[in-house]
Design a protein around this motif. Structure first.
Motif, PDB file in Angstrom:
ATOM      1  N   THR A  14      56.173  78.294  49.484  1.00  0.00           N
ATOM      2  CA  THR A  14      54.847  78.844  49.784  1.00  0.00           C
ATOM      3  C   THR A  14      54.707  79.089  51.289  1.00  0.00           C
ATOM      4  OG1 THR A  14      54.034  76.578  49.694  1.00  0.00           O
ATOM      5  CG2 THR A  14      53.581  77.953  47.795  1.00  0.00           C
ATOM      6  N   ASP A  15      55.620  78.518  52.085  1.00  0.00           N
ATOM      7  CA  ASP A  15      55.689  78.790  53.533  1.00  0.00           C
ATOM      8  C   ASP A  15      56.317  80.145  53.824  1.00  0.00           C
ATOM      9  OD1 ASP A  15      54.681  76.430  54.256  1.00  0.00           O
ATOM     10  OD2 ASP A  15      56.490  75.604  55.144  1.00  0.00           O
ATOM     11  N   GLY A  16      56.854  80.802  52.793  1.00  0.00           N
ATOM     12  CA  GLY A  16      57.505  82.097  53.006  1.00  0.00           C
ATOM     13  C   GLY A  16      58.970  81.999  53.366  1.00  0.00           C
ATOM     14  N   LEU A  17      59.581  80.847  53.107  1.00  0.00           N
ATOM     15  CA  LEU A  17      60.994  80.673  53.446  1.00  0.00           C
ATOM     16  C   LEU A  17      61.827  80.710  52.162  1.00  0.00           C
ATOM     17  CD1 LEU A  17      60.358  77.722  55.915  1.00  0.00           C
ATOM     18  CD2 LEU A  17      60.733  80.119  56.517  1.00  0.00           C
ATOM     19  N   ARG A  20      62.244  88.873  54.987  1.00  0.00           N
ATOM     20  CA  ARG A  20      61.021  89.666  54.775  1.00  0.00           C
ATOM     21  C   ARG A  20      60.494  89.491  53.357  1.00  0.00           C
ATOM     22  NH1 ARG A  20      59.580  93.396  58.811  1.00  0.00           N
ATOM     23  NH2 ARG A  20      61.001  93.109  60.540  1.00  0.00           N
ATOM     24  N   GLY A  47      60.816  86.889  51.525  1.00  0.00           N
ATOM     25  CA  GLY A  47      60.204  85.560  51.470  1.00  0.00           C
ATOM     26  C   GLY A  47      58.826  85.555  52.086  1.00  0.00           C
ATOM     27  N   ALA A  48      58.739  86.068  53.309  1.00  0.00           N
ATOM     28  CA  ALA A  48      57.466  86.027  54.042  1.00  0.00           C
ATOM     29  C   ALA A  48      56.404  86.874  53.337  1.00  0.00           C
ATOM     30  CB  ALA A  48      57.681  86.522  55.465  1.00  0.00           C
ATOM     31  N   ALA A 103      55.304  85.455  49.741  1.00  0.00           N
ATOM     32  CA  ALA A 103      54.402  84.303  49.840  1.00  0.00           C
ATOM     33  C   ALA A 103      53.024  84.742  50.326  1.00  0.00           C
ATOM     34  CB  ALA A 103      54.996  83.255  50.781  1.00  0.00           C
ATOM     35  N   ALA A 104      53.001  85.663  51.288  1.00  0.00           N
ATOM     36  CA  ALA A 104      51.708  86.116  51.826  1.00  0.00           C
ATOM     37  C   ALA A 104      50.918  86.873  50.758  1.00  0.00           C
ATOM     38  CB  ALA A 104      51.932  86.990  53.055  1.00  0.00           C
ATOM     39  N   SER A 113      49.590  84.416  48.216  1.00  0.00           N
ATOM     40  CA  SER A 113      48.552  83.585  48.812  1.00  0.00           C
ATOM     41  C   SER A 113      47.233  84.355  48.936  1.00  0.00           C
ATOM     42  CB  SER A 113      49.048  83.115  50.187  1.00  0.00           C
ATOM     43  OG  SER A 113      48.040  82.475  50.875  1.00  0.00           O
ATOM     44  N   ILE A 114      47.315  85.566  49.422  1.00  0.00           N
ATOM     45  CA  ILE A 114      46.088  86.352  49.615  1.00  0.00           C
ATOM     46  C   ILE A 114      45.500  86.773  48.261  1.00  0.00           C
ATOM     47  CG2 ILE A 114      46.963  88.738  49.860  1.00  0.00           C
ATOM     48  CD1 ILE A 114      45.290  88.910  52.376  1.00  0.00           C
TER      49      ILE A 114
END
Lengths: 123, 168
Positions: free
Chosen positions: A31-34, A48, A50-51, A54-55, A58-59
């Motif tokens: 969930t950290d985008g990793l 990219r 991953g990031a 997750a973003a 999350s949004i």
């Protein structure tokens, strides 16, 4: 001999891709985008995926709650060339799949649900 | 969140520290950024900052950077970067096991932490420093001197740690 977590994740993603024709790439990210595990083409930048995966989740989750749509089930982004499917895998991880336009969405959703159950057991 | 007045005074923040950390905290709370995206944008910021240092003609003379080992050279470049950007109060950079080096930051002296300074109420870390240091040091050194091993920062009590491979 017991498989490493990395090998188990890779096998689960591989089975998912095999069971659903037209899935091009998959990744499990925190969930950290990793990125935790991935099966991505060499021209796709893992960091990219991953990031952004997750973003987006999350949004979307936040939007769903704030706009009173309940808990997020899945995010499906439809492009002219295909789909991006993003689903939560428990509290700390996310499944991201890049899929061709020709996929059968019912099969994709069904197999994604199965895949997530397996990923939860591994993680 | 810690008392803002206490954070401002104890960490000796300038207005840009407050802006940066609270701005990123807000984006993180909206779900728009995470450690992965911070790593990506920190790399871009390092490029931009290098151009800034170049434009202002304040890049260090590489021949004059002291240090007998690559770790010492990197340590002195980090010292220079921190002097310019005023990122953290107390930190150390030293050799660790397996040919690695570790950057250790006293968490309560960091001036740009979106969580500790900006008050972001989110899970996980949001630290731009390791990727920024990796890319800015390499850019200034004009070679690959550091390779970040950890994917962000690791918290150990009140210390934030990032491990790097030091390359010759």
């Amino acid at each position: 001999m017991a498989q490493t977590i990395a090998a188990q994740l890779d096998k689960t993603l591989n089975d998912f891709e095999r069971n659903v024709p037209h899935v091009q790439a998959t990744a499990v990210v925190s969930t950290d985008g990793l990125v935790i595990a991935s099966r991505l083409p060499s021209d796709v930048e893992e960091d990219r995926i991953g990031a952004m995966g997750a973003a987006i989740l999350s949004i979307s989750t936040r939007s769903g709650r704030e706009l009173e749509r309940g808990e997020m089930v899945r995010v499906l982004i439809e492009g002219t060339e295909g789909y991006i499917l993003i689903r939560s895998v428990g509290e700390y991880a996310i499944l991201v799949a890049l899929v061709e336009k020709e996929v059968r969405l019912g099969l994709l959703f069904y197999e994604a649900k199965k895949c997530i159950q397996l990923l939860r057991e591994i993680l | 969140m810690a008392d803002i007045k206490q954070v401002v005074l104890e960490r000796n923040l300038n207005p840009y520290h407050s802006f940066f950390s609270s701005f990123f905290a807000g984006l993180a709370e909206l779900g728009m950024i995470n450690q992965g995206s911070i790593n990506i944008v920190s790399k871009r910021a390092a490029e931009y900052l290098y151009s800034y240092l170049e434009a202002k003609e304040i890049l260090p003379d590489l021949g004059a950077v002291p240090g007998d080992t690559p770790t010492e050279v990197a340590k002195n470049l980090i010292l220079y970067i921190n002097k310019i950007l005023n990122l953290v109060g107390e930190y150390d950079f030293k050799d660790a096991e397996d040919g690695m080096a570790v950057l250790m930051i006293a968490g309560n002296t960091c001036r740009i932490c979106p969580k500790g300074v900006g008050g972001a109420e989110v899970k996980g870390t949001l630290c731009p420093i390791p990727t920024l240091i990796e890319n800015l040091v390499n850019r200034i050194a004009q070679k690959d001197l550091l390779e970040l091993v950890t994917s962000g920062i690791e918290k150990e009590g009140s210390t934030c740690k990032a491990y790097f491979k030091v390359l010759n």
